[in-house]
Write a protein that holds these residues in place. Structure first.
Motif, PDB file in Angstrom:
ATOM      1  N   HIS A  98       0.858  -1.185   0.000  1.00 18.04           N
ATOM      2  CA  HIS A  98       0.000   0.000   0.000  1.00 18.04           C
ATOM      3  C   HIS A  98       0.892   1.231   0.000  1.00 18.04           C
ATOM      4  CE1 HIS A  98      -3.061   2.931   1.145  1.00 18.04           C
ATOM      5  NE2 HIS A  98      -3.961   2.025   0.878  1.00 18.04           N
ATOM      6  N   GLY A  99       0.561   2.210  -0.839  1.00 16.80           N
ATOM      7  CA  GLY A  99       1.353   3.431  -0.905  1.00 16.80           C
ATOM      8  C   GLY A  99       1.226   4.071  -2.266  1.00 16.80           C
ATOM      9  N   PHE A 100       2.259   4.800  -2.665  1.00 15.89           N
ATOM     10  CA  PHE A 100       2.250   5.427  -3.982  1.00 15.89           C
ATOM     11  C   PHE A 100       3.620   5.273  -4.634  1.00 15.89           C
ATOM     12  CE2 PHE A 100       3.593   9.007  -1.254  1.00 15.89           C
ATOM     13  CZ  PHE A 100       4.750   9.390  -1.906  1.00 15.89           C
ATOM     14  N   THR A 101       3.644   5.498  -5.925  1.00 13.91           N
ATOM     15  CA  THR A 101       4.890   5.545  -6.684  1.00 13.91           C
ATOM     16  C   THR A 101       4.807   6.724  -7.637  1.00 13.91           C
ATOM     17  OG1 THR A 101       6.411   4.261  -8.070  1.00 13.91           O
ATOM     18  CG2 THR A 101       4.061   4.012  -8.509  1.00 13.91           C
ATOM     19  N   THR A 102       5.971   7.089  -8.198  1.00  9.24           N
ATOM     20  CA  THR A 102       6.009   8.137  -9.212  1.00  9.24           C
ATOM     21  C   THR A 102       6.671   7.564 -10.457  1.00  9.24           C
ATOM     22  OG1 THR A 102       8.197   9.029  -8.637  1.00  9.24           O
ATOM     23  CG2 THR A 102       6.303   9.836  -7.360  1.00  9.24           C
ATOM     24  N   ASP A 103       6.798   8.378 -11.497  1.00 10.75           N
ATOM     25  CA  ASP A 103       7.444   7.907 -12.721  1.00 10.75           C
ATOM     26  C   ASP A 103       8.893   7.504 -12.473  1.00 10.75           C
ATOM     27  OD1 ASP A 103       5.147   8.309 -14.146  1.00 10.75           O
ATOM     28  OD2 ASP A 103       5.754  10.221 -15.022  1.00 10.75           O
ATOM     29  N   ASN A 104       9.504   8.060 -11.438  1.00 12.37           N
ATOM     30  CA  ASN A 104      10.895   7.735 -11.097  1.00 12.37           C
ATOM     31  C   ASN A 104      10.997   6.641 -10.036  1.00 12.37           C
ATOM     32  OD1 ASN A 104      12.020   9.678 -12.850  1.00 12.37           O
ATOM     33  ND2 ASN A 104      11.655  11.296 -11.348  1.00 12.37           N
ATOM     34  N   GLY A 105       9.912   5.964  -9.751  1.00 18.71           N
ATOM     35  CA  GLY A 105       9.920   4.928  -8.723  1.00 18.71           C
ATOM     36  C   GLY A 105       9.409   5.475  -7.406  1.00 18.71           C
ATOM     37  N   VAL A 106       9.610   4.693  -6.348  1.00 19.58           N
ATOM     38  CA  VAL A 106       9.125   5.105  -5.035  1.00 19.58           C
ATOM     39  C   VAL A 106      10.068   6.138  -4.439  1.00 19.58           C
ATOM     40  CG1 VAL A 106       8.508   4.318  -2.715  1.00 19.58           C
ATOM     41  CG2 VAL A 106       8.001   2.880  -4.704  1.00 19.58           C
ATOM     42  N   GLY A 107      11.338   5.770  -4.340  1.00 21.40           N
ATOM     43  CA  GLY A 107      12.354   6.741  -3.939  1.00 21.40           C
ATOM     44  C   GLY A 107      12.284   7.206  -2.502  1.00 21.40           C
ATOM     45  N   ILE A 108      11.890   6.334  -1.573  1.00 20.70           N
ATOM     46  CA  ILE A 108      11.900   6.706  -0.159  1.00 20.70           C
ATOM     47  C   ILE A 108      12.956   5.883   0.569  1.00 20.70           C
ATOM     48  CG2 ILE A 108       9.462   7.325  -0.187  1.00 20.70           C
ATOM     49  CD1 ILE A 108       8.956   4.682   1.373  1.00 20.70           C
ATOM     50  N   LYS A 109      13.310   6.327   1.769  1.00 25.03           N
ATOM     51  CA  LYS A 109      14.233   5.589   2.618  1.00 25.03           C
ATOM     52  C   LYS A 109      13.501   5.168   3.879  1.00 25.03           C
ATOM     53  CE  LYS A 109      18.548   7.659   1.018  1.00 25.03           C
ATOM     54  NZ  LYS A 109      19.779   8.407   1.412  1.00 25.03           N
ATOM     55  N   LEU A 110      13.413   3.853   4.068  1.00 25.64           N
ATOM     56  CA  LEU A 110      12.697   3.284   5.192  1.00 25.64           C
ATOM     57  C   LEU A 110      13.669   3.035   6.341  1.00 25.64           C
ATOM     58  CD1 LEU A 110       9.813   2.080   5.888  1.00 25.64           C
ATOM     59  CD2 LEU A 110      10.779  -0.135   5.243  1.00 25.64           C
ATOM     60  N   ARG A 111      13.331   3.495   7.535  1.00 25.18           N
ATOM     61  CA  ARG A 111      14.199   3.243   8.683  1.00 25.18           C
ATOM     62  C   ARG A 111      14.249   1.737   8.954  1.00 25.18           C
ATOM     63  NH1 ARG A 111      16.449   6.549  12.811  1.00 25.18           N
ATOM     64  NH2 ARG A 111      17.951   5.175  13.828  1.00 25.18           N
ATOM     65  N   ALA A 112      15.445   1.199   9.137  1.00 23.00           N
ATOM     66  CA  ALA A 112      15.622  -0.247   9.310  1.00 23.00           C
ATOM     67  C   ALA A 112      15.267  -0.666  10.733  1.00 23.00           C
ATOM     68  CB  ALA A 112      17.060  -0.637   8.995  1.00 23.00           C
ATOM     69  N   ALA A 122      21.305   2.375   8.858  1.00 24.59           N
ATOM     70  CA  ALA A 122      20.085   2.921   9.443  1.00 24.59           C
ATOM     71  C   ALA A 122      18.893   2.919   8.493  1.00 24.59           C
ATOM     72  CB  ALA A 122      20.347   4.339   9.947  1.00 24.59           C
ATOM     73  N   TYR A 123      19.140   3.025   7.166  1.00 30.63           N
ATOM     74  CA  TYR A 123      18.024   3.210   6.242  1.00 30.63           C
ATOM     75  C   TYR A 123      18.065   2.215   5.078  1.00 30.63           C
ATOM     76  CZ  TYR A 123      17.198   7.577   8.698  1.00 30.63           C
ATOM     77  OH  TYR A 123      16.935   8.500   9.662  1.00 30.63           O
ATOM     78  N   LEU A 124      16.867   1.887   4.616  1.00 33.65           N
ATOM     79  CA  LEU A 124      16.700   0.955   3.502  1.00 33.65           C
ATOM     80  C   LEU A 124      16.035   1.697   2.343  1.00 33.65           C
ATOM     81  CD1 LEU A 124      15.077  -1.874   5.660  1.00 33.65           C
ATOM     82  CD2 LEU A 124      17.475  -1.794   4.952  1.00 33.65           C
TER      83      LEU A 124
END
Length: 248
Positions: A98-112, A122-124
């Motif tokens: 569940h979430g969103f994406t853009t034309d360039n992908g998701v591009g977020i950093k998830l805290r590990a 620290a981040y994924l």
């Protein structure tokens, strides 16, 4: 694409058409006559600290990363020194549900999760809406003196104990900043309009209002300055946690 993964540009394009282009140009153009180029350069996507649930942490079979045999044909015990550097891979597979994406992908950093900080940092980074595979190197040092019994072959093994962590995650991504939309007539290449608006305003106007029937975990929250979009998924980690010396 997963039905619960939204394409953010699609919302922005729909908003630009409904609130800016259609009122002034609907007698001239259809939606399909135009290109809507969306620029998120001035929008911040900040991932909040996630919650990890349903954790399962089984141990895996030890991985042999080095093995040597020493044949002692004498009547005396002998010693040998073994020094080894070996590298293994710590892997993670992240799947969004569940979430969103853009034309360039998701591009977020998830805290590990704290259990894997030493292996992954620290981040994924989450790059795609379907599956992100990560790999980090882990270096192991083996430095030992082994006694080889007389008239015997001694086998020395260097093993790495590995663990698997499987869990679900839930978080919010905060969206704040200005979106730029350039509207171009496809045939002529003429720019019809350039629109600048906050992502918060765009989502507030184009998204339907949540009702009491909507699951709480799916609601997109609109604040005074930003929007908060729920993200959920699962992650599987495989990583080394300790090393063994086995002499046979």
């Amino acid at each position: 694409m997963n039905d619960n993964i939204s394409q953010l540009e699609n919302y922005v394009r729909a908003w630009a058409w409904v609130y800016h282009i259609k009122p002034d140009y609907q007698t001239i153009y259809n939606f399909g006559d135009l290109d809507f180029t969306v620029d998120f350069e001035n929008v911040d996507f900040l991932c909040e600290k996630p919650t990890f649930m349903n954790k399962k942490s089984p141990m895996l079979d030890p991985k042999v990363v080095f093995q040597t045999k020493y044949k002692n044909d004498t009547d005396d015990s002998q010693e040998m020194t073994v020094r080894v550097h070996r590298t293994t891979s710590a892997t993670a597979r992240i799947r969004m549900k569940h979430g969103f994406t853009t034309d360039n992908g998701v591009g977020i950093k998830l805290r590990a999760p704290p259990e894997v900080d030493s292996a992954f940092g620290a981040y994924l980074p989450v790059q795609t809406e379907e599956q992100s595979d990560l790999s980090h190197s882990m270096t192991w040092k083996y430095n030992s003196r082994i006694t080889a019994a007389p008239r015997r072959t001694t086998v020395a093994k260097f093993e790495v104990n590995e663990q698997r962590l499987a869990c679900d995650f839930a978080t919010y991504v905060r969206l704040k900043g200005m979106v730029k939309v350039t509207v171009v007539q496809k045939t002529s290449g003429i720019t019809i309009e350039t629109i600048n608006e906050s992502i918060r305003t765009i989502l507030n106007q184009i998204l339907r209002t949540a009702t009491e029937n909507d699951p709480q975990e799916n609601i997109i929250w609109i604040g005074a300055q930003e929007a908060r979009w729920p993200f959920r998924g699962d992650i599987t980690f495989n990583y080394g946690i300790s090393q063994n010396e086995v002499v046979e």
